[in-house]
Design an enzyme around this catalytic site. Structure first.
Site, PDB file in Angstrom:
ATOM      1  N   PHE A 109       0.819  -1.045  -0.180  1.00 28.11           N
ATOM      2  CA  PHE A 109       0.009   0.202  -0.005  1.00 28.11           C
ATOM      3  C   PHE A 109       0.886   1.392  -0.116  1.00 28.11           C
ATOM      4  O   PHE A 109       1.549   1.402   0.896  1.00 28.11           O
ATOM      5  CB  PHE A 109      -0.741  -0.007   1.252  1.00 28.11           C
ATOM      6  CG  PHE A 109      -1.889   0.901   1.316  1.00 28.11           C
ATOM      7  CD1 PHE A 109      -3.323   0.602   0.974  1.00 28.11           C
ATOM      8  CD2 PHE A 109      -1.772   2.222   1.379  1.00 28.11           C
ATOM      9  CE1 PHE A 109      -4.356   1.652   1.008  1.00 28.11           C
ATOM     10  CE2 PHE A 109      -2.783   3.288   1.592  1.00 28.11           C
ATOM     11  CZ  PHE A 109      -3.968   2.799   1.323  1.00 28.11           C
TER      12      PHE A 109
ATOM     13  N   GLY B  41      -5.140   8.152   1.340  1.00 26.91           N
ATOM     14  CA  GLY B  41      -4.887   6.828   1.730  1.00 26.91           C
ATOM     15  C   GLY B  41      -6.204   6.170   2.361  1.00 26.91           C
ATOM     16  O   GLY B  41      -6.422   5.065   2.285  1.00 26.91           O
TER      17      GLY B  41
ATOM     18  N   GLU C  86      -0.961  -7.708   5.557  1.00 25.75           N
ATOM     19  CA  GLU C  86       0.694  -8.315   5.560  1.00 25.75           C
ATOM     20  C   GLU C  86       1.613  -7.394   6.361  1.00 25.75           C
ATOM     21  O   GLU C  86       1.922  -6.148   5.969  1.00 25.75           O
ATOM     22  CB  GLU C  86       1.103  -8.638   4.383  1.00 25.75           C
ATOM     23  CG  GLU C  86       2.273  -9.231   4.641  1.00 25.75           C
ATOM     24  CD  GLU C  86       3.063  -9.817   3.091  1.00 25.75           C
ATOM     25  OE1 GLU C  86       4.001 -10.192   2.977  1.00 25.75           O
ATOM     26  OE2 GLU C  86       2.540  -9.294   2.127  1.00 25.75           O
TER      27      GLU C  86
END
EC number: 2.3.1.48
Length: 448
Positions: free
Chosen positions: A240, A252, A275
């Site tokens: 990201f 974001g 993750e």
């Protein structure tokens, strides 16, 4: 060895999005360059080194320019190949000023960007108000909440597109944009194109001028689908990145919320996981997930009306809500604990005790393997330390004064119940645990 022959690879690098609108085409530095130039991020052999990476803001075709005032020809030490190292990570179609025609070719690319169109399917769009440069810092909050119509002349329009490896031209496009993951995500690595379970959401600004539209890259996220028995799947958000010119403006959050909304609509997906999230991403995710739970008529209002927010929780009901919201267990526990804190009566000693037991038990069971390696007193100390850090973080997030929960003085609520009294209950509640499929936490800083 003269220090002047050594250069920091990160501070020597400047990136520019050529063609990006509204002053977002100014140069900016990467956060990391160690994946390219080594852990020390040091380049040897040059004086006055500058690495300039100009990127067409739509197509992302890069132009690499390496300059320096002097090269240490007299040394017997190995001189770093600046261009040779970075080109291993650039897309095959990159341009370099080491070629005489590169500048002219890049100018042609930038002009052709007027015809660039995002790849994939548009899944969301939103607007922000145009802000004068001098007012930009003070207007961040209003930017994030703007609801201007896309046709409003004062609106800036942003669009998010979903792509997969099957999207025509996307493999080539991804080879250009993936460099940003190495430069802005700690520990990032390139993904394998032969793994078909990837999907991508890419954020652009759409600019309309003289009845023509152009699109300019801002950031993206990659997701991977895992099969779950018997016929469902989990989606893991893997990478990201929002580029620096567009950070701290709510983009974001808009990208994350769009991804979440898309995933939640999929009947065969059980949860969205992340993750190894950074602390910055944890804050972004916490804020957006919390905002969703606190929406009028949403989870928090319903749970409060049913008296479901006080510890000890109705585990079956809470788990049913987690499955409905499709959040991973750790993340669900965190935002739920924030909602509980907002509704906690800090003058009720039993409420405070039960809340503290719940949070500590969750920390304990999620980190049992690590904690069991410590002596008992160290376990209790680490558990208390982590609890205090978690509650302070929650308090900052939701605007609640948590001093009474942490006060160790004789009159503080936190002093009413010692570690000895709570220890058995904390570890007893730790028998039931969630498996997130990602193994134990990677470092103690992630205890919570």
């Amino acid at each position: 060895m003269k220090d002047s022959w050594s250069s920091n690879s990160t501070t020597s690098t400047a990136i520019r999005l050529v063609g990006s609108p509204y002053g977002t085409d100014s140069p900016f530095q990467p956060t990391f360059t160690y994946p390219i130039y080594g852990e020390a991020e040091t380049i040897y052999g040059y004086e006055g080194l500058a690495i300039k990476l100009s990127v067409a803001s739509g197509s992302l075709v890069p132009l690499l320019e390496v300059t320096y005032r002097a090269k240490n020809e007299a040394t017997t030490a190995e001189i770093d190949d600046v261009e040779g190292k970075i080109k291993e990570f650039l897309a095959p179609d990159f341009l370099s000023t080491s070629s005489p025609s590169a500048m002219e070719e890049f100018e042609t690319v930038v002009k052709a960007d007027k015809e660039f169109r995002p790849l994939g399917d548009k899944v969301h769009s939103y607007t922000r108000g145009k802000v004068d440069k001098g007012k930009a810092k003070s207007s961040t909050a209003s930017l994030a909440s703007s609801t201007l119509s896309a046709s409003d002349p004062n609106a800036r329009v942003f669009e998010i597109y979903r792509s997969t490896w099957h999207t025509p031209g996307f493999r080539e496009y991804h080879r250009r944009m993936q460099l940003f993951t190495l430069l802005f995500i700690e520990g990032a690595s390139y993904i394998q194109e032969d793994e078909t379970n990837w999907e991508f959401f890419t954020l652009y600004e759409k600019v309309s001028r003289d009845d023509k539209q152009t699109w300019h890259f801002m950031g993206y996220t990659s997701l991977y689908k895992f099969w779950c028995w018997p016929d469902s799947s989990r989606i893991r958000l893997s990478q990201f990145v929002i580029l620096p010119p567009f950070q701290k403006q709510g983009h974001g959050g808009a990208l994350y919320t769009t991804v979440y909304d898309q995933i939640r609509e999929r009947a065969n997906v059980t949860e969205l996981t992340v993750e190894d999230p950074s602390e910055d991403f944890d804050r972004l995710r916490d804020g957006n997930d919390l905002r969703r739970l606190l929406a009028p008529g949403g989870f928090a209002d319903s749970a409060k009306a049913q008296n479901k927010l006080h510890a000890p929780l109705d585990k079956e009901w809470i788990e049913s809500q987690r499955l409905q919201h499709k959040l991973a267990p750790r993340q669900w526990s965190r935002v739920l604990e924030m909602v509980q804190l907002m509704n906690l009566d800090t003058t009720d000693h039993e409420q405070v005790k039960q809340y503290r037991l719940q949070v500590k038990a969750r920390i304990y069971r999620q980190n049992k393997d690590i904690l069991m390696q410590l002596e008992k007193q160290q376990q209790r100390s680490k558990l208390q330390e982590t609890f205090e850090g978690v509650v302070e973080e929650y308090g900052d997030m939701v605007g609640v004064d948590v001093e009474d929960l942490l006060d160790d003085g004789p009159s503080g609520t936190g002093a009413l119940y010692g570690a000895d009294e709570e220890e058995d209950q904390e570890q007893g509640q730790g028998d039931r645990h969630y498996s997130n499929g990602n193994g134990p936490p990677r470092k103690m800083a992630r205890l919570a």
